[in-house]
Design a protein around this motif. Structure first.
Motif, PDB file in Angstrom:
ATOM      1  N   UNK A 199     -18.209  -6.625  -4.967  1.00 13.61           N
ATOM      2  CA  UNK A 199     -17.287  -7.471  -5.252  1.00 13.61           C
ATOM      3  C   UNK A 199     -16.064  -6.783  -3.919  1.00 13.61           C
ATOM      4  N   UNK A 200     -16.208  -5.756  -3.275  1.00 14.43           N
ATOM      5  CA  UNK A 200     -14.773  -5.663  -2.288  1.00 14.43           C
ATOM      6  C   UNK A 200     -15.536  -4.640  -1.817  1.00 14.43           C
ATOM      7  N   UNK A 201     -14.769  -4.223  -0.645  1.00 17.12           N
ATOM      8  CA  UNK A 201     -15.070  -2.965   0.422  1.00 17.12           C
ATOM      9  C   UNK A 201     -13.754  -1.630  -0.067  1.00 17.12           C
ATOM     10  N   UNK A 202     -13.553  -1.506  -1.491  1.00 22.60           N
ATOM     11  CA  UNK A 202     -13.135  -0.492  -2.118  1.00 22.60           C
ATOM     12  C   UNK A 202     -14.285   0.638  -2.626  1.00 22.60           C
ATOM     13  N   UNK A 203     -13.944   1.742  -1.540  1.00 25.73           N
ATOM     14  CA  UNK A 203     -15.154   2.743  -1.943  1.00 25.73           C
ATOM     15  C   UNK A 203     -14.260   3.778  -3.282  1.00 25.73           C
ATOM     16  N   UNK A 204     -14.439   4.081  -3.805  1.00 30.34           N
ATOM     17  CA  UNK A 204     -13.797   5.526  -4.940  1.00 30.34           C
ATOM     18  C   UNK A 204     -14.162   7.088  -4.058  1.00 30.34           C
ATOM     19  N   UNK A 205     -14.038   7.236  -3.829  1.00 25.53           N
ATOM     20  CA  UNK A 205     -14.149   8.658  -2.905  1.00 25.53           C
ATOM     21  C   UNK A 205     -13.803  10.257  -3.730  1.00 25.53           C
ATOM     22  N   UNK A 206     -14.008  11.489  -3.522  1.00 24.70           N
ATOM     23  CA  UNK A 206     -14.468  12.202  -4.221  1.00 24.70           C
ATOM     24  C   UNK A 206     -13.244  13.442  -5.240  1.00 24.70           C
ATOM     25  N   UNK A 207     -12.416  12.475  -5.588  1.00 23.47           N
ATOM     26  CA  UNK A 207     -11.236  13.116  -6.177  1.00 23.47           C
ATOM     27  C   UNK A 207     -10.873  11.491  -7.755  1.00 23.47           C
ATOM     28  N   UNK A 208     -10.737  12.637  -8.743  1.00 21.17           N
ATOM     29  CA  UNK A 208     -10.552  11.322  -9.942  1.00 21.17           C
ATOM     30  C   UNK A 208      -9.134  12.330 -10.913  1.00 21.17           C
ATOM     31  N   UNK A 209      -8.623  11.922 -11.370  1.00 21.36           N
ATOM     32  CA  UNK A 209      -7.816  12.031 -12.720  1.00 21.36           C
ATOM     33  C   UNK A 209      -8.550  11.500 -13.803  1.00 21.36           C
ATOM     34  N   UNK A 210      -9.407  12.532 -14.713  1.00 17.88           N
ATOM     35  CA  UNK A 210      -9.462  11.408 -16.354  1.00 17.88           C
ATOM     36  C   UNK A 210      -8.814  12.259 -17.048  1.00 17.88           C
ATOM     37  N   UNK A 211      -8.704  11.467 -18.165  1.00 13.08           N
ATOM     38  CA  UNK A 211      -8.023  11.642 -19.764  1.00 13.08           C
ATOM     39  C   UNK A 211      -9.472  12.180 -20.355  1.00 13.08           C
ATOM     40  N   UNK A 212      -9.641  12.848 -21.088  1.00 14.28           N
ATOM     41  CA  UNK A 212     -10.693  13.329 -21.863  1.00 14.28           C
ATOM     42  C   UNK A 212     -11.805  12.302 -22.817  1.00 14.28           C
ATOM     43  N   UNK A 213     -10.682  11.677 -23.311  1.00 15.31           N
ATOM     44  CA  UNK A 213     -11.973   9.905 -24.030  1.00 15.31           C
ATOM     45  C   UNK A 213     -12.937   9.632 -22.633  1.00 15.31           C
ATOM     46  N   UNK A 214     -12.861  10.130 -21.255  1.00 13.69           N
ATOM     47  CA  UNK A 214     -14.322  10.033 -20.458  1.00 13.69           C
ATOM     48  C   UNK A 214     -15.455  10.631 -20.857  1.00 13.69           C
ATOM     49  N   UNK A 215     -14.950  11.854 -21.891  1.00 11.37           N
ATOM     50  CA  UNK A 215     -16.498  13.116 -22.377  1.00 11.37           C
ATOM     51  C   UNK A 215     -17.337  12.389 -23.490  1.00 11.37           C
ATOM     52  N   UNK A 216     -16.156  11.559 -24.516  1.00 10.65           N
ATOM     53  CA  UNK A 216     -17.697  10.491 -25.162  1.00 10.65           C
ATOM     54  C   UNK A 216     -18.192   9.107 -24.657  1.00 10.65           C
ATOM     55  N   UNK A 217     -17.038   8.470 -22.864  1.00 11.42           N
ATOM     56  CA  UNK A 217     -18.205   7.843 -22.738  1.00 11.42           C
ATOM     57  C   UNK A 217     -19.398   7.701 -22.150  1.00 11.42           C
ATOM     58  N   UNK A 218     -18.979   9.867 -21.153  1.00 13.05           N
ATOM     59  CA  UNK A 218     -20.508   9.954 -20.771  1.00 13.05           C
ATOM     60  C   UNK A 218     -21.468   9.984 -20.989  1.00 13.05           C
ATOM     61  N   UNK A 219     -21.241  10.840 -23.032  1.00 13.83           N
ATOM     62  CA  UNK A 219     -22.120  10.749 -23.658  1.00 13.83           C
ATOM     63  C   UNK A 219     -23.274   9.342 -23.884  1.00 13.83           C
ATOM     64  N   UNK A 220     -22.669   8.458 -23.902  1.00  7.78           N
ATOM     65  CA  UNK A 220     -22.926   6.642 -24.250  1.00  7.78           C
ATOM     66  C   UNK A 220     -23.348   6.262 -23.194  1.00  7.78           C
ATOM     67  N   UNK A 221     -23.441   7.008 -21.919  1.00  9.74           N
ATOM     68  CA  UNK A 221     -24.472   6.525 -20.612  1.00  9.74           C
ATOM     69  C   UNK A 221     -26.022   6.562 -20.829  1.00  9.74           C
ATOM     70  N   UNK A 222     -26.488   6.068 -20.648  1.00  9.17           N
ATOM     71  CA  UNK A 222     -27.392   5.766 -20.696  1.00  9.17           C
ATOM     72  C   UNK A 222     -27.843   6.281 -19.025  1.00  9.17           C
ATOM     73  N   UNK A 223     -29.090   7.245 -18.832  1.00 13.51           N
ATOM     74  CA  UNK A 223     -29.757   7.864 -17.891  1.00 13.51           C
ATOM     75  C   UNK A 223     -29.989   5.903 -16.746  1.00 13.51           C
ATOM     76  N   UNK A 224     -29.628   5.368 -15.544  1.00 10.90           N
ATOM     77  CA  UNK A 224     -29.871   5.190 -14.682  1.00 10.90           C
ATOM     78  C   UNK A 224     -31.176   5.389 -13.816  1.00 10.90           C
ATOM     79  N   UNK A 225     -31.153   5.013 -12.402  1.00 14.06           N
ATOM     80  CA  UNK A 225     -31.799   4.766 -11.350  1.00 14.06           C
ATOM     81  C   UNK A 225     -31.913   6.878 -10.953  1.00 14.06           C
ATOM     82  N   UNK A 226     -33.524   7.331 -11.135  1.00  8.94           N
ATOM     83  CA  UNK A 226     -33.516   8.250 -11.127  1.00  8.94           C
ATOM     84  C   UNK A 226     -32.849   9.474 -11.832  1.00  8.94           C
ATOM     85  N   UNK A 227     -33.121   8.566 -13.424  1.00  8.93           N
ATOM     86  CA  UNK A 227     -32.378   9.298 -14.940  1.00  8.93           C
ATOM     87  C   UNK A 227     -31.367  10.378 -14.187  1.00  8.93           C
TER      88      UNK A 227
END
Ligand code: G1P
Length: 289
Positions: A199-227
């Motif tokens: 959708x664009x040429x804007x890429x995420x590079x290796x620096x992130x700030x997360x709020x702790x809500x990310x953990x519950x979201x990770x728990x819901x992710x279904x494994x994708x390519x290569x599990x």
């Protein structure tokens, strides 16, 4: 407003782009001039005000733990030989007020899974993530740039870089609602889309700030390519509940997970190095490439 005190370094990946070197050695221990990549990452975090370093390591990465531990035999030898400067160099790898934690990820199951391994140490606080193979040279540490945005917006913040669209299949790619100078309010994020669907040429590079809500979201992710459990999918889900910002950081990034990026970083850091700069510059001039 909670201060960000913790950083997570996911360092459990296999580093296949750098085989055979990375068969038994972690890619994060590759040196750029005279320091391993992971030490640059730790120094960026400490310079940004971080107090706790959390390393998510895999089976072959124990040497990273040794690098951030004391080394009594070496230190005693340096004391006996009165090599004060070298002793200082070794002892300042972990500054006095900084704590290190190590968590073993029992199999490489993706970046999202690695970050989730830090859940109990991070607790209910905002936190940072640094991917050490994205080495960033900047005036103000890249992580501090993101932290300052987090303190203003109280949201998740991602480091962004404009890339060639042909390279979209190497990155998380974002689409945005609106932008103000270098700050974007993110509308969607997709992991490694092909150039014709990106959708664009804007890429995420290796620096992130997360709020702790990310953990519950990770728990819901279904494994994708290569599990793999992708952090990108958790961020996409988080977007339903929270506004997410992306910042085109000030600085220059080197993709040290690739051979070319690694060589470029080695040359540019050597040109900035106190002891080597002049001699190395003269050497390069003589090469007349
Ligand atoms: C990871 C992330 C990707 C991000 C990239 C930045 O991919 O999954 O979204 O753009 O880091 O370096 P990896 O490089 O681990 O394949």
């Amino acid at each position: 407003m909670k201060k960000i005190k913790k950083v997570v370094f996911p360092v459990a990946g296999l580093g296949t782009r750098f085989l055979p070197t990375t068969k038994a050695s972690p890619k994060e221990m590759l040196p750029i001039v005279d320091k391993p990549l992971i030490q640059y990452a730790a120094e960026e975090a400490v310079a940004s005000g971080i107090k706790e370093l959390i390393f998510i390591i895999g089976r072959t990465k124990n040497v990273i733990m040794d690098h951030f531990d004391s080394a009594p035999e070496l230190e005693n030898e340096l004391i006996a030989k009165n090599k004060k400067n070298l002793l200082k160099l070794v002892q300042k790898i972990v500054p006095k007020n900084i704590d290190c934690f190590f968590v073993r990820q029992n199999k490489p199951s993706g970046l999202g899974h690695a970050i989730h391994c830090a859940k109990n140490i991070v607790n209910n606080e905002p936190f940072a993530v640094i991917l050490a193979d994205d080495l960033i040279m900047s005036q103000k540490p890249c992580l501090k740039q993101l932290m300052d945005i987090h303190y203003e917006k109280e949201s998740t913040v991602l480091a962004l870089e404009k890339i060639k669209k042909s390279e979209s299949n190497k990155y998380g790619i974002v689409e945005y609602h609106s932008k103000n100078k270098d700050l974007y309010r993110i509308k969607s994020i997709v992991e490694k889309p092909s150039p014709n669907t990106a959708k664009s040429n804007l890429a995420v590079v290796g620096r992130y700030i997360f709020t702790p809500e990310i953990f519950t979201k990770i728990e819901k992710v279904k494994p994708g390519n290569g599990k793999e459990i992708q952090i990108t999918d958790a961020i996409a889900d988080l977007m339903k509940n929270q506004s997410i910002h992306g910042h085109i950081f000030e600085g220059k990034r080197f993709d040290c997970g690739s051979k070319l990026g690694y060589l470029q970083a080695t040359i540019e850091y050597a040109l900035e190095h106190d002891e080597l700069s002049r001699k190395f510059r003269n050497y390069l001039k003589k090469l007349k490439i």
